[in-house]
Design an enzyme around this catalytic site. Structure first.
Site, PDB file in Angstrom:
ATOM      1  N   ASP A   1     -21.628  17.170   3.407  1.00  0.00           N
ATOM      2  CA  ASP A   1     -20.878  18.575   3.143  1.00  0.00           C
ATOM      3  C   ASP A   1     -19.717  18.644   4.314  1.00  0.00           C
ATOM      4  OD1 ASP A   1     -19.898  21.134   2.255  1.00  0.00           O
ATOM      5  OD2 ASP A   1     -21.977  22.042   2.403  1.00  0.00           O
TER       6      ASP A   1
HETATM    7  C1  BGC Z   1     -19.474  24.145   1.031  1.00  0.00           C
HETATM    8  C2  BGC Z   1     -19.491  22.896  -0.231  1.00  0.00           C
HETATM    9  C3  BGC Z   1     -18.072  22.793  -0.612  1.00  0.00           C
HETATM   10  C4  BGC Z   1     -17.168  22.237   0.639  1.00  0.00           C
HETATM   11  C5  BGC Z   1     -15.674  21.779   0.337  1.00  0.00           C
HETATM   12  C6  BGC Z   1     -18.532  23.660   2.074  1.00  0.00           C
HETATM   13  O1  BGC Z   1     -18.447  24.763   2.866  1.00  0.00           O
HETATM   14  O2  BGC Z   1     -20.838  24.007   1.467  1.00  0.00           O
HETATM   15  O3  BGC Z   1     -20.173  23.201  -1.418  1.00  0.00           O
HETATM   16  O4  BGC Z   1     -18.238  21.893  -1.626  1.00  0.00           O
HETATM   17  O5  BGC Z   1     -17.293  23.145   1.763  1.00  0.00           O
HETATM   18  O6  BGC Z   1     -15.073  23.076   0.079  1.00  0.00           O
END
Ligand code: BGC
Length: 726
Positions: free
Chosen positions: A259
């Site tokens: 993530d």
């Molecule tokens: C989220 C993810 C997301 C990523 C990219 C993170 O804060 O938990 O689900 O895909 O950001 O935006």
């Protein structure tokens, strides 16, 4: 046995093991993993160590066109891969479709429509030249307070798995890599970067990783590890969950990406099973990387083997080949951080039609006294539409950062799991368009002036009162919420509903909510119908009008339990850094069943404008070692006076000695029936459906003893049961 043509086709399409077809049949991607690996090895073998590491390392936050981009190589050539949110459509882009949220798609219990949603999303990502969609999310709703519960598919692993598999198959049929997230234990926003979700091995297998195992079988190309810690080790460097469970037991051959900002080390992450760090920098936007040069150094000083780095690169390149992206994949045309510079590329096609259809199919009719619904312009000459949740977002639909508005109709949650609306048909607009002048529609969006609302309601043939509850991702707080502060309707909703119901004997409540809400007004005698409209996206008003006026007969079902009292839920938000999953297998309805707590509306519940009768269940058992261990058949008849669709659900009670909750969802089919017609539904159960995780032997086993299968219209509306012994 009688089979209609459509049922025969459905059976052919789902032959084998209810939702989960075997590997060869279910993989819609151009290539097998074996072939993709072969090609990937050929390419990666020509790469230097630095080149291999380059493709595992994100280029840095705000440095590229997409939310995440990998480094490219030349000689041999491998492109920079574009990774973009969200689970419901293309984030930070224009001329895209803003469809229903995951939780709403799941509440359709309609595999075909969930697949179609995946297909159109895949088309839009491909159309914008995005290699990997950052979805689906299958974070199971451990608690109704969880801020991101609406991105996933609710409280049950089986439903989450069906939703996940159908979505992955849809997305990947368009050459786009799907990313299942957030692996694993990422179930609240509070302390999401630091808390340790402490999960026992049995629940880890039977609940939390279960949907992933099914998506791995379906060929998912990528998995995103979460922000949190599991059993003391960060998700993205957790050797047990990544190497042992995901890549070992499940046999996952795609790539694990972090993530955004969830990588915390070089050596532990690389050895723990992380294949790609996103968006690349140590701290987002501040440069440096745990991979990049640090990983090269780790290989040089013997802390990480080059073989491991090769494996990382091969996994990434293999998923690219598996999806056939080397041939004619469109150029990337999103420009996430300079959106005004993105070229005009409209990928919407006719996708609005699917959004409208799945929006209507997802609506759950919770109550309908005296056939108050559907409405007709013949009987209802004056319709009052009351509440800000029926109206536009003041300031414009996209005026708030990542949809974090707290006014206007709720059609989506907020955070990274969103897209920009191309338009939003409000409930009031949808109703007005449907009546098309044949009735008068009056409205007020003022939630606080309950006297004015009552006055308007008193004067109408039917009063539709709207309220909602919203939530979203950690980095944005709206009125004290990212996780949900409480389960109460926002904006004075309870008082507004009560005032309207006091004033009009034909009151219909419509709720747009991320998850369960408390309904202190539910027994008000003037509330004749309650319509649960979820998070319907851009076609909100039209999907709703389709159901309100009976153009679509409702068939949506609750993907979670709505409790009578908030105390009835076993899991609240946990402020501690060590969150022990003491509920073990008792997540969602399993807790309510085991404790004998009567919910207000149970998991799987939803009404129709018609009625269905069920026959007895007929069983055929083939023995534990057969591919199909048990076959079940039930006939269902539409005994009401309109055409409709029933979601026929199958739950299994395991032998007592197995130590399972009272019953587990293990199959469902949507059956469309004309009035007076009947048809058969078949369920096949295989080892996956009938196994438990045995902590001692550390493997899946089918327990011996007496099982019962329950077939019905919800988890508590069981119409027929039959027992069998294995
Ligand atoms: C989220 C993810 C997301 C990523 C990219 C993170 O804060 O938990 O689900 O895909 O950001 O935006």
């Amino acid at each position: 046995m009688h089979l209609s043509l459509s049922t025969a086709i459905l059976l052919l399409a789902t032959a084998g093991a209810n939702a989960f077809l075997d590997g060869a049949q279910r993989d819609p991607t151009p290539r097998s993993w074996d072939e993709a690996y072969h090609m990937a090895h050929d390419l990666v073998n020509q790469m230097s160590l630095e080149q291999k590491i380059n493709i595992t390392t994100g280029a840095g936050w705000e440095k590229t066109l997409c939310l995440g981009n990998t480094g490219a190589t030349t000689n041999p050539d491998f492109p920079s891969l574009c990774l973009q949110d969200s689970p419901l459509g293309v984030r930070w882009a224009d001329n895209v479709t803003a469809g229903v949220a995951g939780i709403t798609a799941a509440s359709s219990f309609d595999k075909k429509l969930i697949r179609e949603r995946g297909i159109y999303m895949g088309k839009e990502f491909r159309g914008k030249g995005i290699h990997m969609q950052l979805g689906p999310s299958v974070d199971i709703m451990r608690s109704p307070y969880s801020g991101r519960l609406w991105e996933g598919a609710g409280e049950d692993p089986y439903l989450s798995a069906v939703y996940g598999v159908e979505t992955v198959l849809g997305i990947q049929s368009q050459n786009v890599v799907a990313t299942a997230k957030h692996y694993i234990g990422n179930n609240q926003e509070l302390n999401r970067n630091t808390e340790s979700s402490n999960i026992g091995d049995r629940a880890l297998h039977e609940i939390w990783t279960w949907p992933y195992a099914r998506m791995v079988d379906a060929g998912v190309g990528a998995v995103m590890c979460g922000y949190n810690v599991v059993n003391g080790s960060h998700d993205c460097e957790n050797d047990y969950i990544l190497n042992t469970v995901l890549k070992g037991e499940m046999g996952f051959r795609g790539l694990v990406m972090s993530d955004w900002g969830a990588t915390h080390s070089t050596v532990e992450s690389a050895n723990g099973g992380l294949d790609m760090t996103m968006p690349g920098d140590v701290v987002m936007g501040e440069g440096g990387s745990y991979f990049g040069k640090n990983l090269t150094d780790a290989v040089h000083n013997g802390k990480v083997t080059e073989e491991r780095v090769t494996d990382m690169a091969v996994r990434i390149v293999a998923s690219y080949y598996k999806l056939g992206q080397e041939k004619g994949f469109p150029k990337t045309t999103v420009n996430s951080f300079h959106r005004d510079r993105a070229p005009y590329v409209n990928v919407q096609g006719h996708h609005a039609r699917i959004v409208r259809e799945i929006g209507a199919a997802s609506i759950v009719l919770l109550r309908n006294e005296n056939k108050s619904l559907p409405l007709s312009t013949h009987d209802h000459k004056k319709i009052a539409v009351i509440g800000s949740d029926a109206g536009p977002v003041p300031g414009g639909i996209n005026s708030c950062q990542d949809r974090a508005c707290h006014n206007g109709t709720i059609a989506i949650g907020w955070g990274s799991g969103t897209v920009d609306f191309p338009y939003l048909i409000t409930p009031k607009d949808g109703i007005e368009r449907r009546v098309n002048g044949a009735a008068k529609v009056v409205h007020t969006y003022n939630d606080w002036d309950t006297d004015a609302a009552a006055k308007m309601a008193r004067d109408a043939d039917v009063a539709l009162v709207f309220a909602g509850s919203n939530s979203g991702e950690e980095y944005i707080i709206v009125d004290g919420n990212n996780d949900r502060k409480n389960l109460t309707l926002w904006h004075n909703g309870d008082n507004l509903i009560k005032a309207v119901a006091d004033a009009n004997q034909n009151t219909i409540v419509v709720i747009h909510s991320v998850g369960p809400v408390l309904m202190p007004w539910i027994d008000h005698p003037n509330i004749k119908a309650v319509v649960w409209a979820g998070l319907p996206g851009q076609e909100s008003g039209r999907s709703l009008a389709d159901v309100l006026f009976g153009d679509v007969n409702p068939s949506g079902r609750l993907p979670y339990t709505i409790a009578r009292n908030k105390e009835d839920y076993n899991i609240k938000l946990d402020p501690s850094e060590d969150i022990d999953y003491n509920e073990k297998l008792l997540v969602g309805y399993k807790w309510f069943d085991q404790q004998n707590i009567e919910p207000l509306f149970e998991f799987g519940y939803g009404l129709s404008y018609t009625k269905f009768n069920y026959s007895k269940v007929k069983l055929q058992t083939n023995g534990k070692d057969s591919d199909v261990i048990l076959k079940a058949k039930v006939s269902v008849m539409n005994t009401g006076d309109v055409d409709g669709a029933e979601i026929v659900q199958a739950y299994i009670s395991f032998p007592d000695s197995a130590g399972e909750p009272p019953k587990l969802l293990r199959g469902f089919e949507k059956l469309k029936l004309k009035k007076g017609a009947s048809d058969d539904v078949f369920f096949d159960f295989d080892k996956v459906d009938l196994s438990i995780w045995d902590d001692e032997s550390h493997q899946w086993t089918v327990p011996s003893g007496k099982y019962t299968i329950h077939v019905g219209a919800s988890s508590r509306d069981i119409r027929a049961s039959a027992s069998f012994t294995l």
